[in-house]
Scaffold this motif. Structure first.
Motif, PDB file in Angstrom:
ATOM      1  N   LEU A 109      -3.131  -8.596  13.689  1.00 41.77           N
ATOM      2  CA  LEU A 109      -3.908  -7.825  12.722  1.00 41.77           C
ATOM      3  C   LEU A 109      -5.160  -7.258  13.370  1.00 41.77           C
ATOM      4  O   LEU A 109      -5.882  -7.981  14.059  1.00 41.77           O
ATOM      5  CB  LEU A 109      -4.329  -8.740  11.562  1.00 41.77           C
ATOM      6  CG  LEU A 109      -3.173  -9.429  10.863  1.00 41.77           C
ATOM      7  CD1 LEU A 109      -3.720 -10.314   9.743  1.00 41.77           C
ATOM      8  CD2 LEU A 109      -2.212  -8.403  10.308  1.00 41.77           C
ATOM      9  N   PRO A 110      -5.451  -5.999  13.162  1.00 40.29           N
ATOM     10  CA  PRO A 110      -6.716  -5.483  13.648  1.00 40.29           C
ATOM     11  C   PRO A 110      -7.844  -6.140  12.858  1.00 40.29           C
ATOM     12  O   PRO A 110      -7.656  -6.563  11.717  1.00 40.29           O
ATOM     13  CB  PRO A 110      -6.636  -3.995  13.357  1.00 40.29           C
ATOM     14  CG  PRO A 110      -5.596  -3.849  12.317  1.00 40.29           C
ATOM     15  CD  PRO A 110      -4.671  -5.007  12.439  1.00 40.29           C
ATOM     16  N   ASP A 111      -9.025  -6.243  13.463  1.00 41.63           N
ATOM     17  CA  ASP A 111     -10.160  -6.858  12.779  1.00 41.63           C
ATOM     18  C   ASP A 111     -10.405  -6.179  11.443  1.00 41.63           C
ATOM     19  O   ASP A 111     -10.627  -6.801  10.431  1.00 41.63           O
ATOM     20  CB  ASP A 111     -11.426  -6.711  13.626  1.00 41.63           C
ATOM     21  CG  ASP A 111     -11.370  -7.661  14.806  1.00 41.63           C
ATOM     22  OD1 ASP A 111     -10.697  -8.705  14.675  1.00 41.63           O
ATOM     23  OD2 ASP A 111     -11.957  -7.335  15.841  1.00 41.63           O
ATOM     24  N   ASP A 112     -10.352  -4.854  11.516  1.00 43.79           N
ATOM     25  CA  ASP A 112     -10.729  -4.112  10.321  1.00 43.79           C
ATOM     26  C   ASP A 112     -10.187  -2.694  10.481  1.00 43.79           C
ATOM     27  O   ASP A 112     -10.495  -2.011  11.431  1.00 43.79           O
ATOM     28  CB  ASP A 112     -12.262  -4.081  10.235  1.00 43.79           C
ATOM     29  CG  ASP A 112     -12.747  -3.352   9.004  1.00 43.79           C
ATOM     30  OD1 ASP A 112     -13.937  -3.421   8.729  1.00 43.79           O
ATOM     31  OD2 ASP A 112     -11.905  -2.700   8.332  1.00 43.79           O
ATOM     32  N   ALA A 113      -9.395  -2.279   9.543  1.00 43.88           N
ATOM     33  CA  ALA A 113      -8.790  -0.956   9.650  1.00 43.88           C
ATOM     34  C   ALA A 113      -9.862   0.126   9.743  1.00 43.88           C
ATOM     35  O   ALA A 113      -9.690   1.138  10.413  1.00 43.88           O
ATOM     36  CB  ALA A 113      -7.900  -0.687   8.439  1.00 43.88           C
ATOM     37  N   GLY A 165      -1.439  -5.087   3.189  1.00 39.40           N
ATOM     38  CA  GLY A 165      -2.809  -4.634   2.970  1.00 39.40           C
ATOM     39  C   GLY A 165      -3.224  -3.456   3.837  1.00 39.40           C
ATOM     40  O   GLY A 165      -4.323  -2.928   3.693  1.00 39.40           O
ATOM     41  N   TRP A 166      -2.344  -3.018   4.735  1.00 39.50           N
ATOM     42  CA  TRP A 166      -2.700  -1.918   5.638  1.00 39.50           C
ATOM     43  C   TRP A 166      -2.635  -0.576   4.896  1.00 39.50           C
ATOM     44  O   TRP A 166      -1.580  -0.159   4.436  1.00 39.50           O
ATOM     45  CB  TRP A 166      -1.761  -1.899   6.839  1.00 39.50           C
ATOM     46  CG  TRP A 166      -2.100  -0.840   7.861  1.00 39.50           C
ATOM     47  CD1 TRP A 166      -1.724   0.472   7.825  1.00 39.50           C
ATOM     48  CD2 TRP A 166      -2.870  -1.000   9.038  1.00 39.50           C
ATOM     49  NE1 TRP A 166      -2.211   1.140   8.909  1.00 39.50           N
ATOM     50  CE2 TRP A 166      -2.927   0.259   9.682  1.00 39.50           C
ATOM     51  CE3 TRP A 166      -3.530  -2.098   9.632  1.00 39.50           C
ATOM     52  CZ2 TRP A 166      -3.604   0.456  10.886  1.00 39.50           C
ATOM     53  CZ3 TRP A 166      -4.192  -1.880  10.834  1.00 39.50           C
ATOM     54  CH2 TRP A 166      -4.237  -0.624  11.441  1.00 39.50           C
ATOM     55  N   GLU A 167      -3.791   0.089   4.787  1.00 41.07           N
ATOM     56  CA  GLU A 167      -3.828   1.425   4.178  1.00 41.07           C
ATOM     57  C   GLU A 167      -3.329   2.432   5.217  1.00 41.07           C
ATOM     58  O   GLU A 167      -3.855   2.481   6.319  1.00 41.07           O
ATOM     59  CB  GLU A 167      -5.270   1.811   3.800  1.00 41.07           C
ATOM     60  CG  GLU A 167      -5.846   1.070   2.614  1.00 41.07           C
ATOM     61  CD  GLU A 167      -5.227   1.509   1.286  1.00 41.07           C
ATOM     62  OE1 GLU A 167      -4.448   2.492   1.268  1.00 41.07           O
ATOM     63  OE2 GLU A 167      -5.510   0.844   0.268  1.00 41.07           O
ATOM     64  N   ARG A 203       0.853  -1.187   0.000  1.00 45.38           N
ATOM     65  CA  ARG A 203       0.000   0.000   0.000  1.00 45.38           C
ATOM     66  C   ARG A 203       0.897   1.249   0.000  1.00 45.38           C
ATOM     67  O   ARG A 203       1.106   1.878   1.027  1.00 45.38           O
ATOM     68  CB  ARG A 203      -0.901   0.011   1.242  1.00 45.38           C
ATOM     69  CG  ARG A 203      -1.969  -1.069   1.260  1.00 45.38           C
ATOM     70  CD  ARG A 203      -3.005  -0.841   0.146  1.00 45.38           C
ATOM     71  NE  ARG A 203      -4.094  -1.820   0.203  1.00 45.38           N
ATOM     72  CZ  ARG A 203      -4.085  -3.014  -0.387  1.00 45.38           C
ATOM     73  NH1 ARG A 203      -3.027  -3.402  -1.087  1.00 45.38           N
ATOM     74  NH2 ARG A 203      -5.123  -3.825  -0.286  1.00 45.38           N
ATOM     75  N   ILE A 204       1.438   1.576  -1.164  1.00 43.59           N
ATOM     76  CA  ILE A 204       2.429   2.648  -1.269  1.00 43.59           C
ATOM     77  C   ILE A 204       1.742   4.008  -1.258  1.00 43.59           C
ATOM     78  O   ILE A 204       0.794   4.251  -2.011  1.00 43.59           O
ATOM     79  CB  ILE A 204       3.260   2.510  -2.563  1.00 43.59           C
ATOM     80  CG1 ILE A 204       3.920   1.130  -2.617  1.00 43.59           C
ATOM     81  CG2 ILE A 204       4.314   3.613  -2.638  1.00 43.59           C
ATOM     82  CD1 ILE A 204       4.660   0.740  -1.371  1.00 43.59           C
ATOM     83  N   TYR A 205       2.248   4.891  -0.398  1.00 45.35           N
ATOM     84  CA  TYR A 205       1.708   6.244  -0.339  1.00 45.35           C
ATOM     85  C   TYR A 205       2.853   7.243  -0.404  1.00 45.35           C
ATOM     86  O   TYR A 205       3.834   7.067   0.295  1.00 45.35           O
ATOM     87  CB  TYR A 205       0.913   6.454   0.961  1.00 45.35           C
ATOM     88  CG  TYR A 205       0.261   7.806   0.992  1.00 45.35           C
ATOM     89  CD1 TYR A 205      -1.014   7.992   0.473  1.00 45.35           C
ATOM     90  CD2 TYR A 205       0.940   8.909   1.513  1.00 45.35           C
ATOM     91  CE1 TYR A 205      -1.608   9.233   0.471  1.00 45.35           C
ATOM     92  CE2 TYR A 205       0.351  10.161   1.504  1.00 45.35           C
ATOM     93  CZ  TYR A 205      -0.912  10.317   0.994  1.00 45.35           C
ATOM     94  OH  TYR A 205      -1.493  11.546   0.979  1.00 45.35           O
TER      95      TYR A 205
END
Lengths: 347, 347
Positions: B277-281, B148-150, B121-123
């Protein structure tokens, strides 16, 4: 060549000063600036034109490049105005560039020009009208030199110790490496004055000197607040505790010059007692080798920038001698410094 | 909201990383960067893409404004090249502006981008091609976040402690007052890293932050020599003596935020263990008031600069909350700072 002035000469000198509204103030007299008297090698007597009472106010010196950038001049004006509003007298050397901008911005609050020549020999001539305004608007002009004395290159470093001597602190706004303003800053540090330097981009050669000063311990100044905060505790200092009635310490200044790694040829830089007149300013030039080097360099220099390294190579004289002559010329306002260690003659 | 990852999740995570040529390195493993391990609150595990051996070289971090000046970008390029030639890996955050200039100039000698999101997830997206070049030319990308972490706004200050953590020193090139780069510099100071700042004209708002840093004790940097000279004695440091195997000290970072006088709302800034991992970002956003303030400010902001004072008045929320949101936005590259304490949203 020094000799004691005759009584007639002294009287003529005082009459000449009076005619232009100037007067002599000796060390120990109430109007002699206290910080200057407490400084090493302070002049035994100064000639003051204008309102001498400004010399009893807390003062800040502002110095910097003659060929300053628009940004440097703008910042100088802002700083001088804010320092004036904060109650400080602004001291400078009447040179073009930073000096001129500082004097102009502080006209309304009071500013002092310290001259390298006599009160009737204004340098540069183009700033004579500015000096008239300084004196007319509550400021003053100071000189330790006799009336009629034409400022020589070597009088400028000597003058600069008075610029810092009457001040609590000194701000260097823009200065190339090896420039006269840096010498002034180091003299000021030796005198125990607070030294401030205005930072600039590393890509700007006119900021190299000030950035160096900051790395060496000068306080970074980006606003008048930085100066006011640092000098506030010094305003009520009791200078009498620091007063020295000893003879001016010439050796201290000579040593400083040695440390600065410049060749000191000709006569040593020392305060010239105002009441002692040299026979003839023209006879006072250093003789022999120094003159030789000076004229060789002057013939090599022109309005186009040339690298100092190239200059040394073509002149075939020692680097230190070249640097000394360049410094003299710069302090006299005759030399501009450019990026890449290049120099040119003014105009 | 944290929970322990299941075995399946951990396996899926490692497979996803392997597919893009990345691998996980845990604290204590030989390839884990020693200076980072010795730092407080270092991540238990990092995900590295590219040549991990670059992390064993002495490193310097370079940070600064996203909307940098031409002069700032030019100097950054020169400095990064010279630091690379002197043997240092150049570390930065892949942001536009100073970060981009530093990475580009150090491509040939090796540079490391530290990511705020997962490796995939490149920013900002526009710098994805630059990251490919970094990895292809012997450099690396580091992240402590799961695949996958935004990256959210709040991940950027957290990321910045890794930027300084892997480095011996950090250089701030251009930075406005209250900017994210200054936060990074203070974290770096807390980590015991050498902090360098590049000076600039007091008339340039983009130099206000760096000039402040110098006044507060950072070393003035006007050339690579200034950094090389200061860091040379640290290159052979025995980091094992400094290694801490204690738990990451969240309190230290939280305290620092408090000291910085910013409102820390939502979850505290703490290292997120990569294997958890968090459940959902999406569920991880701070709730209630903070969200409210954030959306109110976002609706008030636009591409035209507006004074922060005006913004506070019109938003009718506490100043500290406004500053925190602005900082988040800036660190995420969504906010530009201008002179006169004005801000705007990035195009």
């Amino acid at each position: 060549m020094l000799r004691v002035a005759t009584r007639d000469e002294a009287v003529r000198e005082m009459e000449a000063a009076m005619r232009m509204g100037a007067r002599f103030i000796a060390q120990g007299e109430p109007d002699y600036p206290k910080p200057l008297q407490a400084a090493d090698s302070s002049p035994p007597m100064i000639c003051v034109r204008g309102d001498a009472s400004i010399l009893s106010r807390p003062a800040v010196a502002m110095v910097g490049s003659r060929n300053a950038s628009a940004a440097g001049l703008t910042f100088t004006g802002r700083l001088a105005r804010e320092l004036g509003d904060a109650g400080f007298a602004v001291i400078s050397g009447l040179a073009r560039g930073i000096d001129t901008a500082a004097h102009k911005a502080a006209l309304g609050t009071g500013t002092v020009a310290v001259l390298a020549g006599g009160q009737d020999r204004i340098y540069p001539a183009q700033n004579a009208p500015l000096l008239e305004r300084i004196v007319a608007e509550g400021g003053a002009a100071i000189s330790e030199m006799p009336m009629g004395w034409e400022p020589r290159s070597r009088d400028f470093p000597r003058r600069n110790r008075i610029v810092s001597g009457v001040s609590l602190g000194i701000v260097v706004v823009e200065a190339a490496r090896r420039s006269g303003s840096l010498i002034t800053a180091r003299f000021a540090g030796e005198q125990g004055r607070e030294v401030f330097a205005v930072p600039g981009s590393p890509l700007d050669p006119r900021a190299e000197g000030t950035n160096d000063l900051i790395r060496e311990g000068a306080t970074l100044c980006a606003s008048a607040d930085h100066i006011v905060a640092a000098l506030a505790p010094l305003i009520d200092i009791d200078w009498t505790e620091r007063l020295s009635v000893s003879e001016p310490d010439d050796r201290r200044i000579e040593t400083l010059w040695e440390e600065l790694d410049f060749l000191s040829f000709g006569e040593p830089i020392r305060p010239a007692p105002t009441a002692v007149l040299p026979d003839d300013a023209a006879q006072d030039l250093p003789s022999g080798e120094a003159d030789d080097i000076r004229s060789r360099l002057l013939s090599l220099l022109g309005p186009s920038p040339i690298g100092v390294d190239d200059l040394v190579r073509q002149a075939d004289v020692p680097v230190r001698a070249v640097q000394m002559v360049l410094l003299e010329l710069e302090l006299a306002g005759r030399l501009d410094r450019h990026g890449g260690n290049a120099v040119s003659l003014v105009g």
